[in-house]
Design an enzyme around this catalytic site. Sequence first.
Site, PDB file in Angstrom:
ATOM      1  N   GLY A 243       0.913  -1.394  -0.032  1.00 43.77           N
ATOM      2  CA  GLY A 243      -0.106  -0.095   0.053  1.00 43.77           C
ATOM      3  C   GLY A 243       0.862   1.276   0.016  1.00 43.77           C
ATOM      4  CD  GLU A 280      -0.024  -9.144   1.355  1.00 50.60           C
ATOM      5  OE1 GLU A 280      -0.981  -8.480   1.144  1.00 50.60           O
ATOM      6  OE2 GLU A 280      -0.245  -9.925   2.229  1.00 50.60           O
ATOM      7  N   PRO A 281       4.251  -5.208  -0.698  1.00 50.92           N
ATOM      8  CG  PRO A 281       6.657  -4.544  -0.585  1.00 50.92           C
ATOM      9  CD  PRO A 281       5.786  -5.643  -0.241  1.00 50.92           C
ATOM     10  N   GLY A 282       3.590  -3.505  -3.496  1.00 49.02           N
ATOM     11  CA  GLY A 282       3.539  -3.654  -5.125  1.00 49.02           C
ATOM     12  C   GLY A 282       4.144  -2.280  -5.863  1.00 49.02           C
ATOM     13  NE  ARG A 283       0.072   2.780  -5.945  1.00 51.16           N
ATOM     14  CZ  ARG A 283      -0.992   2.699  -6.786  1.00 51.16           C
ATOM     15  NH1 ARG A 283      -0.905   3.096  -7.880  1.00 51.16           N
ATOM     16  NH2 ARG A 283      -2.217   1.866  -6.290  1.00 51.16           N
ATOM     17  NE  ARG A 319      -2.672   3.884 -10.921  1.00 52.20           N
ATOM     18  CZ  ARG A 319      -2.360   5.204 -10.713  1.00 52.20           C
ATOM     19  NH1 ARG A 319      -1.660   5.931 -11.592  1.00 52.20           N
ATOM     20  NH2 ARG A 319      -2.736   5.391  -9.409  1.00 52.20           N
ATOM     21  CB  CYS A 350     -14.446   4.490 -29.652  1.00 48.00           C
ATOM     22  SG  CYS A 350     -13.426   4.386 -31.527  1.00 48.00           S
ATOM     23  CD  GLU A 351     -15.332   3.678 -24.104  1.00 47.04           C
ATOM     24  OE1 GLU A 351     -16.267   4.407 -23.425  1.00 47.04           O
ATOM     25  OE2 GLU A 351     -15.926   2.374 -24.613  1.00 47.04           O
ATOM     26  CE1 TYR A 378      -1.889  -3.066  -8.640  1.00 42.55           C
ATOM     27  CE2 TYR A 378      -0.663  -1.131  -7.932  1.00 42.55           C
ATOM     28  CZ  TYR A 378      -1.103  -2.283  -7.819  1.00 42.55           C
ATOM     29  OH  TYR A 378      -1.139  -3.117  -6.668  1.00 42.55           O
TER      30      TYR A 378
HETATM   31  N1  PLP Z   1      -1.701  -6.899  -1.211  1.00 46.40           N
HETATM   32  C1  PLP Z   1      -2.888  -7.078  -1.386  1.00 46.40           C
HETATM   33  C2  PLP Z   1      -3.859  -7.974  -0.806  1.00 46.40           C
HETATM   34  C3  PLP Z   1      -3.611  -5.969  -2.211  1.00 46.40           C
HETATM   35  O1  PLP Z   1      -4.790  -6.417  -2.683  1.00 46.40           O
HETATM   36  C4  PLP Z   1      -2.547  -5.295  -2.892  1.00 46.40           C
HETATM   37  C5  PLP Z   1      -3.059  -3.998  -3.733  1.00 46.40           C
HETATM   38  O2  PLP Z   1      -4.175  -4.062  -4.307  1.00 46.40           O
HETATM   39  C6  PLP Z   1      -1.251  -5.333  -2.711  1.00 46.40           C
HETATM   40  C7  PLP Z   1      -0.756  -6.022  -1.788  1.00 46.40           C
HETATM   41  C8  PLP Z   1      -0.428  -4.400  -3.146  1.00 46.40           C
HETATM   42  O3  PLP Z   1      -0.531  -2.848  -2.840  1.00 46.40           O
HETATM   43  P1  PLP Z   1       0.200  -1.896  -3.426  1.00 46.40           P
HETATM   44  O4  PLP Z   1       0.504  -1.946  -4.776  1.00 46.40           O
HETATM   45  O5  PLP Z   1      -0.286  -0.593  -2.971  1.00 46.40           O
HETATM   46  O6  PLP Z   1       1.664  -1.837  -2.538  1.00 46.40           O
END
Ligand code: PLP
Length: 425
Positions: A243, A280-283, A319, A350-351, A378
Amino acid sequence: MPLPPFFDYQKERGLMIEGVSLQQLAQKHGTPLFVYSKAAVLAALAAYQKGFAGREHLICYAMKANSTLAILQTLVRAGCGLDIVSGGELERALSAGVAPTRVIFSGVGKTRSEMRRALEVGIGCFNVESRAELDVLNEVAMGMGLQAPVSIRVNPNVDAKTHPYISTGLKDNKFGIAHEEVLDTYAHAAACKGLRVVGIDCHIGSQITSAEPYLDAMDRILDLVEAIELAGVPIAHIDFGGGLGIDYAGDTPPQADALWARLLQKLDTRGFGQRKILIEPGRSLVGNAGVCLTEVLYLKPGEHKHFCIVDAAMNDLPRPAMYQAFHQIVPVQPRLDASAQAWDVVGPVCESGDWLGRDRELAVQAGDCLAVLSAGAYCMSMASNYNTRGRAAEVLVDGETYTVIRARESAEDQFRLESLLPPAR
Ligand code: PLP
């Protein structure tokens, strides 16, 4: 606005990513083109690793942010586990070479066959999101003569103060088990023969730009861990989700190491300093590491609005259309001779919702290349084939060299799985 780390302008060569010219990449490989900096990905990871130095932990990259195999490989080789949300992501994760025990399986709607496959390969943990899912997982695991390792995702009812579509830790969100039901759910899980409770999990939202929601959530989760353990169910690891936000529009999220210094201090103070921590970092690992290059096709000045029509669209970069998200858009080769004016940068789909940026001050001409910044997360993973547009190619830069990590999708690639009807009679 400043450029993200590992991007800068050079006098003759224009916008560079590490030691590689983006103009040259666009010329050689066409547009739309996603380009990522390996150094930026590794630097983002290093900030987390620094924060956790000396602690038992596992950083599970949330691969939904960008699941391209070479990006996964980069993070896995640098020490990450992976957080997956589907059977497809599991297969990608395995193809990228991650050890299954370092994979955790999140998501509210796992199917029986996804559960079976994850158990078969020996997944590290299922983050379970409902009582009904617990029961199905128990049944599936018992049917295989196995015990499924489980964490229960708790909805801590904390406001992450982010866009409603990416806020996940509030009572009204579909995610996790309500705070009040957690104790009962753990007692139930502990009594199931096909389940082995290993942890607790939460994830409160995405693009979070301050430490406070995390500190609040941590207090609530630790209160629960105390209560669950008092009731006789040991919790081996605590997963605080992902997050952490990035800088899209002058945002100032805390650095990962600084955020975790505060969070770990709280853990220590509350007597959980020895507990294994998962995140669980993604972004925050990949978002600022990527750009999407796009060519200006046409300029269409109007009475009230001026449109700059480019060859990237909402199918490449969903996004803005989905969340009204802001991405900085800059010229790859700035025109010092021309004056800027405000353009709505829009795609060919076409939107009316197909826009990448509104009212952007740009000095542009048809044929120019623009870079949509902070497009590492994303974007490609959310790309679609809407309007039968092939998905973009991707390039990973490493210093002065680069690798094409995904070829451009052709029209044939898109309809390969379809069948024509038999000849008309
Ligand atoms: N973990 C869970 C369960 C999620 O749903 C998400 C994103 O929606 C993430 C981790 C990763 O979040 P972020 O990309 O904001 O770090």
